[in-house]
Write an enzyme that holds these catalytic residues in place. Structure first.
Site, PDB file in Angstrom:
ATOM      1  N   LYS A  94     -13.454 -37.074  28.767  1.00  0.00           N
ATOM      2  CA  LYS A  94     -13.618 -36.828  27.338  1.00  0.00           C
ATOM      3  C   LYS A  94     -13.035 -35.461  26.974  1.00  0.00           C
ATOM      4  O   LYS A  94     -13.240 -34.484  27.687  1.00  0.00           O
ATOM      5  CB  LYS A  94     -15.100 -36.861  26.951  1.00  0.00           C
ATOM      6  CG  LYS A  94     -15.606 -38.225  26.537  1.00  0.00           C
ATOM      7  CD  LYS A  94     -16.989 -38.125  25.936  1.00  0.00           C
ATOM      8  CE  LYS A  94     -17.430 -39.458  25.363  1.00  0.00           C
ATOM      9  NZ  LYS A  94     -18.754 -39.385  24.722  1.00  0.00           N
TER      10      LYS A  94
ATOM     11  N   ARG B 240     -29.150 -54.038  13.463  1.00  0.00           N
ATOM     12  CA  ARG B 240     -28.872 -54.748  14.719  1.00  0.00           C
ATOM     13  C   ARG B 240     -30.144 -55.286  15.374  1.00  0.00           C
ATOM     14  O   ARG B 240     -30.076 -56.127  16.261  1.00  0.00           O
ATOM     15  CB  ARG B 240     -28.146 -53.806  15.680  1.00  0.00           C
ATOM     16  CG  ARG B 240     -26.754 -53.411  15.208  1.00  0.00           C
ATOM     17  CD  ARG B 240     -26.229 -52.200  15.952  1.00  0.00           C
ATOM     18  NE  ARG B 240     -26.067 -52.414  17.364  1.00  0.00           N
ATOM     19  CZ  ARG B 240     -24.911 -52.718  17.970  1.00  0.00           C
ATOM     20  NH1 ARG B 240     -23.814 -52.865  17.264  1.00  0.00           N
ATOM     21  NH2 ARG B 240     -24.849 -52.871  19.267  1.00  0.00           N
TER      22      ARG B 240
ATOM     23  N   GLU C 142     -30.376 -51.326  20.448  1.00  0.00           N
ATOM     24  CA  GLU C 142     -31.387 -51.252  19.391  1.00  0.00           C
ATOM     25  C   GLU C 142     -32.453 -52.329  19.534  1.00  0.00           C
ATOM     26  O   GLU C 142     -33.642 -52.083  19.268  1.00  0.00           O
ATOM     27  CB  GLU C 142     -30.712 -51.360  18.017  1.00  0.00           C
ATOM     28  CG  GLU C 142     -29.865 -50.156  17.628  1.00  0.00           C
ATOM     29  CD  GLU C 142     -28.446 -50.222  18.162  1.00  0.00           C
ATOM     30  OE1 GLU C 142     -27.668 -49.295  17.883  1.00  0.00           O
ATOM     31  OE2 GLU C 142     -28.108 -51.201  18.868  1.00  0.00           O
TER      32      GLU C 142
END
Length: 605
Positions: free
Chosen positions: A268, A381, A353
């Site tokens: 990253k 979700r 979720e």
């Protein structure tokens, strides 16, 4: 469009440098997703080199890491408008470009889309190959495994590029594993493996036993055994910044005409030292100084997120039965400080979720007091789990929805418009929203001390109100009449909408009554019945969708009580998806700025 296919290795490397520079230049000015994008440059360049973006579906999961793809597909100059109102989206968007296959903003959809695209390609008899680009974080959601399960069974040709920038899927086990993975990425090994499999199919079981065991013993010390057990081919891990290795690997995967996982490991923030590594603060950024890395503009007042996180920390220190969860957004929700302070009571369950809600429902059954802290847009979700696992049993659980209302530059997939509408249709839910920071603290205390399911929403950034009205501790289903005037006009606000109503009242100098509902379920019937006697014009202010929203809830209340002489006008969001851009410009486009509402009210007097 940049013709990547005609570039040599050195030119490709130079292109990667230019892409990183362009991304860094624009994101430092406009804000956006930084570390994931500059970490994925070589992967995306290699994708464009090997596969055919003009016909192959390029499917980016979440798509927040697709900036290099945008730059390679006719959007280099326009890239300056990234995330600005009327400009390029920060996510893939087919309305923006034919090279963006699908809309994306929520995670873990890419493999399902690739399976669907592969089915369509097969039925049409076309020579196309779906390419799904997914990060390791998105692999934590169950939808991924539902798609992999079918793909492994049906064997549709498909290439899945797994961008592993956290080493969270698997870590090479020493030098032997690295060497074997390098061999397995090569064309020679894949041809050999196909040949062996063909040969074994003709051999009797006794003769093929030892050969199969030899192959399995190799797979057991490589990271791909999980995927291969699902019926998928696996190549990797490969160096996600080595263009030559990536191009060779992608060509191998392309030639296999099977479902293939290519596992690439990346860093990253690659190329910008300050962002390199697992630094959450460089994932999504606001404008910053490239040289120093300092944020250019900081907020004057605490955001609602900060207020929530700090007060929940205080409450958790006082009450050992408070527990909490977030879904891959510990920093964005303020839960990071709780996870650090009380790691045994607060959890980040990654992009899951549904699991977050159901696991906390069990904790509520065990007499804990869970706070499920999820962005409004992501709460959608887990809609079934809210109903099935929390509300039917009427458990003591609080759904704290950050970023309710317009969230600005993230656009259609992220606007927190719908939570009022869908929570209101579920039995056993108390729905409330604070108008200011102290009200938020009070609402949190109420949520802890009260029974049943609570749905609490609050905005991105700071509240519009500060201390204009001293808040009381909430009582179930009780609103507040903040300003009383001898007028037949009522401004009725919910949550941050109270602040907008107050600003419109100041701007117009109208003599009105100002109401804070606090609760939309249950409503304060006594207050509303009293209001209906003297105020015949109700104007509704709420940062939520008009369909099923606060205005319709109040209209239903009036109808239920056979009150037909009150006219309701709602300043909520119309029945459309809301575009991206600075919040003020988005509100202007919707006709919902303080100035626009003020002008409308004065013209209609």
């Amino acid at each position: 469009m940049i013709d990547v296919k005609n570039l040599n290795q050195e030119e490709l490397k130079e292109l990667c440098v230019k892409l990183r520079e362009r991304i860094l230049e624009v994101v430092s000015q406009n804000g956006g997703h930084l570390s994931s994008n500059i970490g994925a440059v070589e992967l995306i360049v290699a994708m464009h080199y090997v596969f055919d973006v003009k016909k192959d579906p390029f499917i980016f999961d979440v798509s927040h890491q697709s900036y290099a793809h945008k730059l390679l597909t006719d959007r280099w100059d326009e890239f300056e408008s990234l995330r600005k109102f009327g400009g390029l989206s920060g996510f893939s968007k087919p309305k923006e470009s034919d090279f963006d296959y699908f809309i994306a903003g929520h995670s873990s959809t890419s493999i399902s889309l690739a399976v669907g695209a592969a089915k369509a390609i097969s039925l049409k008899g076309e020579n196309r190959l779906p390419i799904a680009f997914i990060g390791d974080g998105s692999m934590s959601a169950g939808m991924v495994y539902e798609a992999l399960n079918e793909l492994g069974d049906r064997k549709y040709p498909c290439v899945i590029i797994l961008n592993d920038n956290e080493m969270s899927i698997s870590k090479p086990i020493g030098a032997i594993s690295k060497y074997l993975s390098h061999i397995m990425a090569g064309e020679a090994y894949q041809k050999f493996k196909s040949g062996v499999e063909k040969l074994l199919s003709y051999m009797p079981e006794s003769a093929s036993y030892m050969a199969r065991r030899a192959e399995e013993s190799i797979r057991l010390i490589t990271p791909g055994i999980f995927f291969e057990e699902l019926g998928l081919e696996y190549i990797g891990p490969v160096d996600g910044h080595n263009l030559e290795e990536l191009i060779s690997t992608f060509n191998t995967a392309k030639a296999m005409k099977k479902p293939v996982i290519v596992h690439a490991q990346t860093l990253k923030g690659k190329g910008y030292e300050k962002a390199e590594g697992h630094l959450a603060n460089w994932h999504g950024v606001g404008p910053f100084d490239v040289v120093t890395g300092e944020v250019i503009k900081k907020a004057d007042r605490k955001s609602a997120t900060q207020v929530f996180g700090e007060h929940l920390l205080k409450m958790a220190a006082e009450h050992s039965d408070i527990v909490g969860v977030t879904a891959a957004m510990p920093t964005g929700t303020g839960m990071d400080m709780l996870i650090e302070k009380f790691p045994e009571r607060f959890w980040d369950v990654a992009i899951a979720e549904q699991h977050a809600v159901t696991s906390m429902a069990a904790m509520a059954k065990e007499n804990f007091k869970p706070f499920v802290v999820i962005y409004s847009t992501f709460m959608q979700r887990a809609f079934d789990q809210v109903i099935h696992d929390a509300c039917i049993l009427n458990l003591d659980i609080t759904f704290a929805m950050d970023r309710a209302g317009i969230v600005g530059e993230d656009g259609e997939t992220h606007q927190g418009a719908f939570d009022v509408s869908y929570f209101n249709l579920i039995p056993n839910v108390t729905i409330l929203a604070p108008r200011c920071a102290q009200c938020l603290r009070n609402c949190m205390e109420f949520a802890y001390s009260s029974k049943g399911v609570k749905a609490l929403r609050y905005p991105r950034g700071a509240f519009l109100l500060s201390d204009e009205f001293a808040p009381n501790l909430p009582a179930l289903g009780k609103g507040e009449w903040l300003v009383k005037n001898d007028s037949d006009v009522a401004f009725i606000g919910y949550g941050n909408g109270v602040g907008k109503a107050y600003k419109v009242m100041q701007n117009t100098q109208m003599s009105v009554n100002l109401i804070d509902l606090i609760f939309v379920k249950p409503l304060d019937e006594n207050l509303l019945l009293e209001l209906a006697k003297s105020c015949k014009k109700w104007f509704i202010f709420s940062d939520s969708a008009k369909r099923g929203g606060v205005g319709e809830i109040l209209a239903g209340f009036l109808q239920e009580h056979k009150i037909y002489d009150v006219a309701i006008s709602s300043f909520e969001y119309s029945d459309e998806f809301i575009t991206h851009g600075a919040t003020s410009l988005v509100e202007d486009s919707l006709g919902l700025s303080v100035e626009q509402i003020s002008k409308k009210l004065l013209n209609d007097k």
